[in-house]
Design a protein around this motif. Structure first.
Motif, PDB file in Angstrom:
ATOM      1  N   VAL A 293       4.617   9.186 -10.624  1.00  0.00           N
ATOM      2  CA  VAL A 293       5.432   8.362 -11.493  1.00  0.00           C
ATOM      3  C   VAL A 293       4.605   7.832 -12.658  1.00  0.00           C
ATOM      4  CG1 VAL A 293       6.883   6.267 -11.552  1.00  0.00           C
ATOM      5  CG2 VAL A 293       6.894   7.743  -9.552  1.00  0.00           C
ATOM      6  N   ALA A 294       3.309   7.810 -12.492  1.00  0.00           N
ATOM      7  CA  ALA A 294       2.414   7.234 -13.523  1.00  0.00           C
ATOM      8  C   ALA A 294       2.517   7.965 -14.837  1.00  0.00           C
ATOM      9  CB  ALA A 294       0.978   7.245 -13.041  1.00  0.00           C
TER      10      ALA A 294
ATOM     11  N   LEU B 281       3.845  10.695  -5.959  1.00  0.00           N
ATOM     12  CA  LEU B 281       5.036  11.254  -6.591  1.00  0.00           C
ATOM     13  C   LEU B 281       4.865  11.403  -8.093  1.00  0.00           C
ATOM     14  CD1 LEU B 281       7.836   9.476  -4.534  1.00  0.00           C
ATOM     15  CD2 LEU B 281       6.940  11.793  -4.264  1.00  0.00           C
TER      16      LEU B 281
ATOM     17  N   THR C 123       0.832  -1.207   0.000  1.00  0.00           N
ATOM     18  CA  THR C 123       0.000   0.000   0.000  1.00  0.00           C
ATOM     19  C   THR C 123       0.865   1.255   0.000  1.00  0.00           C
ATOM     20  OG1 THR C 123      -1.709  -1.195   1.208  1.00  0.00           O
ATOM     21  CG2 THR C 123      -1.844   1.201   1.226  1.00  0.00           C
ATOM     22  N   THR C 124       1.942   1.236   0.773  1.00  0.00           N
ATOM     23  CA  THR C 124       2.852   2.379   0.820  1.00  0.00           C
ATOM     24  C   THR C 124       3.488   2.627  -0.532  1.00  0.00           C
ATOM     25  OG1 THR C 124       3.307   1.930   3.154  1.00  0.00           O
ATOM     26  CG2 THR C 124       4.896   3.311   1.972  1.00  0.00           C
ATOM     27  N   VAL C 125       3.927   1.575  -1.193  1.00  0.00           N
ATOM     28  CA  VAL C 125       4.545   1.716  -2.512  1.00  0.00           C
ATOM     29  C   VAL C 125       3.551   2.279  -3.522  1.00  0.00           C
ATOM     30  CG1 VAL C 125       5.492   0.399  -4.460  1.00  0.00           C
ATOM     31  CG2 VAL C 125       6.324  -0.026  -2.142  1.00  0.00           C
ATOM     32  N   VAL C 126       2.325   1.764  -3.523  1.00  0.00           N
ATOM     33  CA  VAL C 126       1.304   2.258  -4.452  1.00  0.00           C
ATOM     34  C   VAL C 126       0.991   3.730  -4.186  1.00  0.00           C
ATOM     35  CG1 VAL C 126      -1.133   2.047  -5.112  1.00  0.00           C
ATOM     36  CG2 VAL C 126       0.289   0.006  -4.921  1.00  0.00           C
TER      37      VAL C 126
ATOM     38  N   LEU D  70       2.925   5.992  -2.713  1.00  0.00           N
ATOM     39  CA  LEU D  70       4.088   6.803  -3.126  1.00  0.00           C
ATOM     40  C   LEU D  70       4.141   6.945  -4.646  1.00  0.00           C
ATOM     41  CD1 LEU D  70       6.898   5.603  -0.697  1.00  0.00           C
ATOM     42  CD2 LEU D  70       5.793   7.847  -0.771  1.00  0.00           C
ATOM     43  N   TRP D  71       3.821   5.888  -5.336  1.00  0.00           N
ATOM     44  CA  TRP D  71       3.822   5.913  -6.796  1.00  0.00           C
ATOM     45  C   TRP D  71       2.786   6.913  -7.309  1.00  0.00           C
ATOM     46  CZ3 TRP D  71       0.305   3.399 -10.449  1.00  0.00           C
ATOM     47  CH2 TRP D  71       0.791   3.390 -11.742  1.00  0.00           C
ATOM     48  N   ILE D  72       1.606   6.925  -6.670  1.00  0.00           N
ATOM     49  CA  ILE D  72       0.555   7.856  -7.076  1.00  0.00           C
ATOM     50  C   ILE D  72       0.931   9.290  -6.685  1.00  0.00           C
ATOM     51  CG2 ILE D  72      -1.831   8.573  -6.604  1.00  0.00           C
ATOM     52  CD1 ILE D  72      -2.500   5.559  -6.308  1.00  0.00           C
TER      53      ILE D  72
END
Length: 141
Positions: A140-141, A138, A129-132, A134-136
């Protein structure tokens, strides 16, 4: 039908003995201290939720107000407060996840899943959940 009377009944009861408990009874044992601290850190969870709601509210009430809010968030005292809140949130999360194997019993093939696997599953879910997020966040998408 005749009513049975309780011959032992009396209107006046002797005062029961209750041992006096000091106000800081929970400092006597590490497990009690950990429990009380975890309960107190729930205030940081409420603060974080309130802060998120405030940010959303300021975001919907004009760019100037939102910029003032973010400027306030960047002040040194608020950053210091948020470091303390982050540490409290991490302690709250780790101790709360530590309770998961006691509260959640999973059976596979008639046998109980070991506590360490239940705990590992929760930590993997937390990390994922933390990685997802952070991905959203920051972008990165």
């Amino acid at each position: 039908m005749a009513q049975r009377l309780n011959t032992d009944y009396t209107r006046y009861h002797p005062k029961w003995y209750r041992r006096r408990m000091p106000i800081f009874w929970w400092l006597g044992k590490g497990a009690y201290l950990k429990f009380i601290v975890r309960e107190l850190t729930s205030l940081s969870v409420a603060y974080a939720a309130l802060l998120l709601l405030l940010q959303a509210w300021f975001a919907t009430h004009g760019e100037d107000r939102y910029l003032q809010f973010t400027e306030w968030l960047q002040s040194a005292p608020i950053i210091s407060l948020h470091v303390v809140v982050l540490l409290a949130l991490l302690f709250h999360t780790v101790t709360w996840l530590g309770l998961a194997p006691k509260a959640l019993v999973i059976k596979l093939g008639g046998r109980r899943l070991p506590d360490r696997l239940v705990l590992a599953g929760h930590y993997v879910a937390w990390g994922g959940t933390t990685v997802v997020l952070l991905w959203i966040l920051l972008g990165v998408a």
